[in-house]
Design a protein around this motif. Structure first.
Motif, PDB file in Angstrom:
ATOM      1  N   ARG A   7       0.739  -1.043   0.042  1.00 48.90           N
ATOM      2  CA  ARG A   7       0.133   0.047  -0.209  1.00 48.90           C
ATOM      3  C   ARG A   7       0.928   1.189  -0.140  1.00 48.90           C
ATOM      4  NH1 ARG A   7      -5.856  -0.292   0.083  1.00 48.90           N
ATOM      5  NH2 ARG A   7      -6.100  -2.655   0.314  1.00 48.90           N
ATOM      6  N   MET A   8       0.547   2.032  -0.761  1.00 50.08           N
ATOM      7  CA  MET A   8       1.203   3.481  -0.740  1.00 50.08           C
ATOM      8  C   MET A   8       0.196   4.372  -0.087  1.00 50.08           C
ATOM      9  SD  MET A   8       2.666   3.612  -4.889  1.00 50.08           S
ATOM     10  CE  MET A   8       3.581   4.959  -4.580  1.00 50.08           C
ATOM     11  N   ILE A   9       0.863   5.239   0.916  1.00 53.59           N
ATOM     12  CA  ILE A   9       0.015   5.867   1.418  1.00 53.59           C
ATOM     13  C   ILE A   9       0.468   7.502   1.068  1.00 53.59           C
ATOM     14  CG2 ILE A   9      -0.924   6.907   3.773  1.00 53.59           C
ATOM     15  CD1 ILE A   9      -0.454   4.211   4.774  1.00 53.59           C
ATOM     16  N   LEU A  10      -0.140   8.218   0.466  1.00 49.59           N
ATOM     17  CA  LEU A  10       0.262   9.530   0.131  1.00 49.59           C
ATOM     18  C   LEU A  10      -0.367  10.728   0.964  1.00 49.59           C
ATOM     19  CD1 LEU A  10       0.808  10.834  -3.378  1.00 49.59           C
ATOM     20  CD2 LEU A  10      -0.628  12.168  -2.079  1.00 49.59           C
ATOM     21  N   PHE A  11       0.472  11.421   1.610  1.00 48.57           N
ATOM     22  CA  PHE A  11      -0.098  12.617   2.493  1.00 48.57           C
ATOM     23  C   PHE A  11       0.426  13.889   1.874  1.00 48.57           C
ATOM     24  CE2 PHE A  11       1.873   8.766   4.974  1.00 48.57           C
ATOM     25  CZ  PHE A  11       0.612   8.673   5.860  1.00 48.57           C
ATOM     26  N   PHE A  12      -0.254  15.063   1.869  1.00 45.54           N
ATOM     27  CA  PHE A  12      -0.036  16.084   1.352  1.00 45.54           C
ATOM     28  C   PHE A  12      -0.736  17.432   2.208  1.00 45.54           C
ATOM     29  CE2 PHE A  12      -3.735  14.689  -0.875  1.00 45.54           C
ATOM     30  CZ  PHE A  12      -4.470  15.616  -1.170  1.00 45.54           C
ATOM     31  N   LEU A  75       4.310   6.974   1.939  1.00 44.32           N
ATOM     32  CA  LEU A  75       4.883   6.008   2.755  1.00 44.32           C
ATOM     33  C   LEU A  75       4.266   4.649   1.990  1.00 44.32           C
ATOM     34  CD1 LEU A  75       6.011   4.808   5.554  1.00 44.32           C
ATOM     35  CD2 LEU A  75       3.529   5.191   6.494  1.00 44.32           C
ATOM     36  N   VAL A  76       5.277   3.514   2.012  1.00 47.10           N
ATOM     37  CA  VAL A  76       4.889   2.472   1.508  1.00 47.10           C
ATOM     38  C   VAL A  76       4.852   1.272   2.605  1.00 47.10           C
ATOM     39  CG1 VAL A  76       5.483   0.542  -0.291  1.00 47.10           C
ATOM     40  CG2 VAL A  76       6.012   2.956  -0.727  1.00 47.10           C
ATOM     41  N   ILE A  77       3.916   0.518   2.738  1.00 48.83           N
ATOM     42  CA  ILE A  77       3.817  -0.505   3.614  1.00 48.83           C
ATOM     43  C   ILE A  77       3.062  -1.594   2.978  1.00 48.83           C
ATOM     44  CG2 ILE A  77       3.579   1.197   5.662  1.00 48.83           C
ATOM     45  CD1 ILE A  77       0.691   0.437   5.714  1.00 48.83           C
TER      46      ILE A  77
END
Length: 103
Positions: A7-12, A75-77
């Motif tokens: 999962r890629m989690i993109l924060f902005f 963030l990649v988890i």
């Protein structure tokens, strides 16, 4: 090639103090949605990827289109790590939460 779901989690945080910044914000949202990201929270989007190669390709696309102003983090988890998220909900639910939470 084996599949290793991630999962890629993109924060902005992108400013929207004028019309140029608002346009840049809208264009960025269109980009990440076209790349398969789904909204988790207002400035947090997630994407399921099948392997590290897919993750790197998506990162490169986003890097090439980063708005001039603002802050973006990815963030990649693993899918296993993502599945351990505990959702504490009030009355607001997103489309992602409706799909992932089983009553």
């Amino acid at each position: 090639m084996s599949l290793k779901y991630m999962r890629m989690i993109l924060f902005f945080d992108l400013p929207m103090t004028n019309s140029t910044e608002a346009r840049s914000y809208r264009n960025f949202i269109k980009l990440i949605k076209s790349e398969g990201f789904l909204m988790l929270q207002k400035s947090v989007y997630i994407k399921l990827s099948i392997n590290e190669s897919n993750v790197n390709a998506t990162k490169n696309i986003i890097r090439s289109k980063v708005p001039k102003e603002g802050n973006i983090a990815i963030l990649v988890i693993t899918e296993k790590q993502f599945s351990s998220i505990e959702y504490l909900l009030g009355s607001l639910e997103t489309d992602v939460l409706k799909q992932t939470i089983k009553e």
